[in-house]
Scaffold this active site. Structure first.
Site, PDB file in Angstrom:
ATOM      1  N   ASP A 274       3.207   5.615  -6.850  1.00 12.93           N
ATOM      2  CA  ASP A 274       4.351   5.726  -6.110  1.00 12.93           C
ATOM      3  C   ASP A 274       5.650   5.566  -6.772  1.00 12.93           C
ATOM      4  O   ASP A 274       6.582   5.859  -6.095  1.00 12.93           O
ATOM      5  CB  ASP A 274       4.220   4.342  -5.051  1.00 12.93           C
ATOM      6  CG  ASP A 274       3.007   4.732  -3.996  1.00 12.93           C
ATOM      7  OD1 ASP A 274       2.948   5.772  -3.538  1.00 12.93           O
ATOM      8  OD2 ASP A 274       2.485   3.763  -3.679  1.00 12.93           O
TER       9      ASP A 274
ATOM     10  N   HIS B 139       0.978  -1.096   0.042  1.00 13.76           N
ATOM     11  CA  HIS B 139       0.028  -0.022  -0.095  1.00 13.76           C
ATOM     12  C   HIS B 139       1.031   1.274  -0.130  1.00 13.76           C
ATOM     13  O   HIS B 139       1.772   1.485  -0.871  1.00 13.76           O
ATOM     14  CB  HIS B 139      -0.972  -0.111   1.192  1.00 13.76           C
ATOM     15  CG  HIS B 139      -2.058   0.786   1.391  1.00 13.76           C
ATOM     16  ND1 HIS B 139      -2.500   1.544   0.286  1.00 13.76           N
ATOM     17  CD2 HIS B 139      -3.003   1.062   2.345  1.00 13.76           C
ATOM     18  CE1 HIS B 139      -3.557   2.425   0.710  1.00 13.76           C
ATOM     19  NE2 HIS B 139      -3.889   2.116   1.738  1.00 13.76           N
TER      20      HIS B 139
ATOM     21  N   HIS C 194      -1.536  -2.514  -9.686  1.00 13.84           N
ATOM     22  CA  HIS C 194      -2.331  -1.950  -8.945  1.00 13.84           C
ATOM     23  C   HIS C 194      -3.568  -2.886  -8.672  1.00 13.84           C
ATOM     24  O   HIS C 194      -4.082  -3.608  -9.796  1.00 13.84           O
ATOM     25  CB  HIS C 194      -3.022  -0.650  -9.183  1.00 13.84           C
ATOM     26  CG  HIS C 194      -3.701   0.219  -8.068  1.00 13.84           C
ATOM     27  ND1 HIS C 194      -5.033   0.045  -8.080  1.00 13.84           N
ATOM     28  CD2 HIS C 194      -3.253   1.336  -7.383  1.00 13.84           C
ATOM     29  CE1 HIS C 194      -5.191   0.980  -6.990  1.00 13.84           C
ATOM     30  NE2 HIS C 194      -4.123   1.564  -6.535  1.00 13.84           N
TER      31      HIS C 194
HETATM   32  N1  CMC Z   1       5.847  -6.875  -9.862  1.00 11.45           N
HETATM   33  C1  CMC Z   1       5.935  -8.151 -10.340  1.00 11.45           C
HETATM   34  N2  CMC Z   1       4.702  -8.925 -10.568  1.00 11.45           N
HETATM   35  C2  CMC Z   1       3.764  -8.388 -10.306  1.00 11.45           C
HETATM   36  C3  CMC Z   1       3.517  -7.187  -9.336  1.00 11.45           C
HETATM   37  C4  CMC Z   1       4.700  -6.322  -9.414  1.00 11.45           C
HETATM   38  N3  CMC Z   1       4.809  -5.079  -8.723  1.00 11.45           N
HETATM   39  N4  CMC Z   1       2.442  -6.894  -9.214  1.00 11.45           N
HETATM   40  C5  CMC Z   1       1.593  -7.822  -9.597  1.00 11.45           C
HETATM   41  N5  CMC Z   1       2.457  -8.999 -10.080  1.00 11.45           N
HETATM   42  C6  CMC Z   1       2.045 -10.137 -10.738  1.00 11.45           C
HETATM   43  C7  CMC Z   1       1.592 -11.156  -9.752  1.00 11.45           C
HETATM   44  O1  CMC Z   1       2.811 -12.057  -9.375  1.00 11.45           O
HETATM   45  C8  CMC Z   1       0.700 -11.829 -10.197  1.00 11.45           C
HETATM   46  O2  CMC Z   1       1.438 -12.837 -11.357  1.00 11.45           O
HETATM   47  P1  CMC Z   1       0.629 -14.364 -11.713  1.00 11.45           P
HETATM   48  O3  CMC Z   1      -0.784 -13.881 -12.228  1.00 11.45           O
HETATM   49  O4  CMC Z   1       1.536 -14.950 -12.632  1.00 11.45           O
HETATM   50  O5  CMC Z   1       0.599 -15.024 -10.302  1.00 11.45           O
HETATM   51  C9  CMC Z   1      -0.090 -11.097 -11.338  1.00 11.45           C
HETATM   52  O6  CMC Z   1       0.717  -9.906 -11.391  1.00 11.45           O
HETATM   53  C10 CMC Z   1      -1.478 -10.455 -10.352  1.00 11.45           C
HETATM   54  O7  CMC Z   1      -0.917  -9.970  -9.063  1.00 11.45           O
HETATM   55  P2  CMC Z   1      -1.683  -9.924  -7.892  1.00 11.45           P
HETATM   56  O8  CMC Z   1      -0.658  -9.808  -6.685  1.00 11.45           O
HETATM   57  O9  CMC Z   1      -2.925 -10.820  -7.910  1.00 11.45           O
HETATM   58  O10 CMC Z   1      -2.521  -8.467  -7.983  1.00 11.45           O
HETATM   59  P3  CMC Z   1      -3.146  -7.744  -6.790  1.00 11.45           P
HETATM   60  O11 CMC Z   1      -4.181  -7.160  -7.367  1.00 11.45           O
HETATM   61  O12 CMC Z   1      -3.649  -8.579  -5.820  1.00 11.45           O
HETATM   62  O13 CMC Z   1      -2.030  -6.704  -6.139  1.00 11.45           O
HETATM   63  C11 CMC Z   1      -0.671  -4.814  -5.603  1.00 11.45           C
HETATM   64  C12 CMC Z   1      -1.966  -5.285  -6.315  1.00 11.45           C
HETATM   65  C13 CMC Z   1      -0.435  -3.280  -5.826  1.00 11.45           C
HETATM   66  C14 CMC Z   1      -0.437  -5.274  -4.341  1.00 11.45           C
HETATM   67  C15 CMC Z   1       0.726  -5.398  -6.405  1.00 11.45           C
HETATM   68  O14 CMC Z   1       0.741  -5.097  -7.896  1.00 11.45           O
HETATM   69  C16 CMC Z   1       1.829  -5.167  -5.909  1.00 11.45           C
HETATM   70  O15 CMC Z   1       2.392  -5.630  -4.984  1.00 11.45           O
HETATM   71  N6  CMC Z   1       2.853  -4.006  -6.547  1.00 11.45           N
HETATM   72  C17 CMC Z   1       3.873  -3.686  -6.053  1.00 11.45           C
HETATM   73  C18 CMC Z   1       3.641  -2.785  -4.733  1.00 11.45           C
HETATM   74  C19 CMC Z   1       2.976  -1.306  -5.173  1.00 11.45           C
HETATM   75  O16 CMC Z   1       3.609  -0.537  -5.970  1.00 11.45           O
HETATM   76  N7  CMC Z   1       1.945  -1.106  -4.496  1.00 11.45           N
HETATM   77  C20 CMC Z   1       1.548   0.364  -4.613  1.00 11.45           C
HETATM   78  C21 CMC Z   1       0.245   0.463  -5.118  1.00 11.45           C
HETATM   79  S1  CMC Z   1      -0.395   2.131  -5.561  1.00 11.45           S
HETATM   80  C22 CMC Z   1      -0.496   2.966  -3.960  1.00 11.45           C
HETATM   81  C23 CMC Z   1      -1.771   2.537  -3.470  1.00 11.45           C
HETATM   82  O17 CMC Z   1      -2.838   3.336  -3.851  1.00 11.45           O
HETATM   83  O18 CMC Z   1      -1.687   2.005  -2.417  1.00 11.45           O
END
Ligand code: CMC
Length: 425
Positions: A365, A266, A307
């Site tokens: 971010d 987050h 995201h």
């Molecule tokens: N780098 C590499 N792979 C990723 C990333 C990433 N940053 N984010 C998601 N993936 C992959 C993940 O491994 C999965 O792959 P697969 O389908 O092969 O298993 C796929 O993409 C879907 O990911 P998810 O974790 O199911 O997606 P989510 O919607 O649950 O998570 C997130 C969203 C923001 C937590 C995640 O993208 C992440 O951890 N990003 C990095 C941290 C980040 O930048 N967070 C800030 C968000 S913006 C500020 C805010 O509003 O809080």
């Protein structure tokens, strides 16, 4: 709201169960599943991927189109024509202020920026090296000790006072956190300055000499605060609502929001972006790093990418990408060694199939981290800046919830543990 209905058929149930379907003013329809509990059925939605936890008229996001609206106004228009103070008023009151309302609101905020002098004593009990988010959780939570006995959360005037105090005092606490960590004296707020100029003053001025805030940096700070001001039912806002649904002290509720924000998935991501860029260290190390990101057995992620809601682009990132260029130019640091790494990661994410298939675009971010570093804000304070910007959103949601009939938040579970068994002997 509407006559639409959904029907649920299920093994073991004779008649289909009819469920009302609601239409929002825009966005997906919502199936009302509240009657299911009386039939002994729960819905299952870990991570709340498909669950609308409340009605809200504050912020709308269309993740597939990259749309973010505060009270109906697109974020791009607000970033260009409005400012953080006006957006605070908008989020709290549902309409843009006229010039007199805006001046009164700003004046009110300015006259609540100081914190009780005893709060200074609180700081001295923290180690100087404590993470600023840990200190913020304590300091904002401590406000509940100063504003509790006379506070009636059902009184709208009291709720408005809570909103003003929080928006006014959290930047002061944020700057105090920084000053304490580097052993400099706390700087009192200055009422002749704008909100963002005052923040820079409290961060970077010292009692020894005159400090004149740089207008380009103050403008970039204001944009960062504005773009973070609200984001509907994200993890920290939902935490504030859940804590608030018990009737708890709102200052303590906001502290719980700050706790939820701290995590790297987050608000902690802006700090994690800089840590990642430093860890990569050189553009030549990027291919290896990307290999690790794609490896299912390696937990490493590309921080600042992806995201939960935006699956096309993050509109806040678009605004900040341009602001980042201005700040770099102003500070004369277009040669920062981390910049080529950031640019190359951005290029790869936009062109590589792994990232395209998973809709992983640079998020807010990614660029806010780069701007904050250029302004001179230490990396471990980045999430505190996010918290400062998000405060009006948290308070607006708390205020909206308390203003309407609401129930204590109490999710249920799919129990997978042992069934009843006797204690041995
Ligand atoms: N780098 C590499 N792979 C990723 C990333 C990433 N940053 N984010 C998601 N993936 C992959 C993940 O491994 C999965 O792959 P697969 O389908 O092969 O298993 C796929 O993409 C879907 O990911 P998810 O974790 O199911 O997606 P989510 O919607 O649950 O998570 C997130 C969203 C923001 C937590 C995640 O993208 C992440 O951890 N990003 C990095 C941290 C980040 O930048 N967070 C800030 C968000 S913006 C500020 C805010 O509003 O809080």
């Amino acid at each position: 709201m509407t006559e639409k209905k959904a029907q649920l058929t299920m093994d073991g149930i004779d008649e289909p169960i009819e469920l009302p379907v609601y239409e929002g003013s825009t966005g997906p329809d919502v199936v009302d599943v509240r009657s299911l509990v009386a039939k002994g059925i729960f819905t299952y939605d870990p991570g709340f991927m498909s669950t609308a936890s409340c009605d809200s008229a504050i912020t709308y996001i269309d993740g597939s189109k990259g749309v973010l609206l505060y009270r109906g106004y697109p974020i791009e228009q607000l970033a260009e024509k409005s400012d953080f103070m006006e957006c605070c008023y908008l989020l709290l009151n549902g309409k843009l202020p006229d010039s007199e309302e805006k001046a009164t609101f700003i004046d009110n905020i300015k006259h609540h920026t100081m914190v009780h002098e005893q709060i200074c004593n609180l700081f001295t009990s923290f180690p100087r090296h404590a993470h600023p988010m840990a200190v913020m959780i304590g300091a904002v939570g401590a406000l509940s000790a100063f504003y509790h006995d006379d506070l009636k959360i059902n009184n709208i005037e009291h709720r408005k006072a809570v909103a003003v105090r929080l928006i006014a005092k959290i930047p002061t606490l944020a700057a105090m956190t920084y000053k304490y960590s580097i052993g400099q004296p706390f700087m009192y707020p200055r009422n002749e300055l704008s909100f963002s100029e005052n923040f820079l003053h409290m961060m970077f001025a010292t009692p020894c000499e005159e400090y004149v805030p740089n207008p380009v940096l103050a403008d970039a700070m204001d944009k960062i605060f504005l773009l973070h001001a609200d984001h509907e039912q994200n993890a920290s806002t939902s935490t504030v609502r859940l804590a608030g649904s018990t009737g708890a002290n709102p200052y303590a509720c906001i502290s719980s929001g700050i706790t939820a924000l701290w995590g790297p998935s987050h608000g902690g991501a802006n700090e994690a972006v800089l840590t990642m860029l430093n860890e990569i260290g050189d553009i030549s190390h990027i291919p290896d790093y990307i290999k690790r990101v794609k490896d299912k057995n390696d937990p490493v992620k590309l921080m600042g990418f992806g995201h939960r809601v935006y699956k096309n682009f993050d509109p806040r990132a678009h605004v900040l990408r341009d602001a980042a260029k201005n700040v770099m130019k102003e500070m004369g640091i277009e040669n920062d060694p981390l910049l080529p790494i950031a640019k190359e990661l951005e290029r790869i994410a936009l062109e590589d199939d792994y990232f395209i298939e998973r809709n992983l675009y640079p998020n807010v971010d990614f660029y806010s981290g780069i701007i904050l570093k250029a302004i001179g804000i230490p990396t471990n304070l980045f999430t505190v800046i996010f918290a400062t910007g998000r405060t009006p959103g948290w308070v607006a949601h708390w205020h909206e919830m308390i203003s309407n009939p609401f129930k204590i938040g109490r999710p249920r579970q799919l129990y997978t543990g042992p069934t009843q068994r006797d204690y041995p002997g």
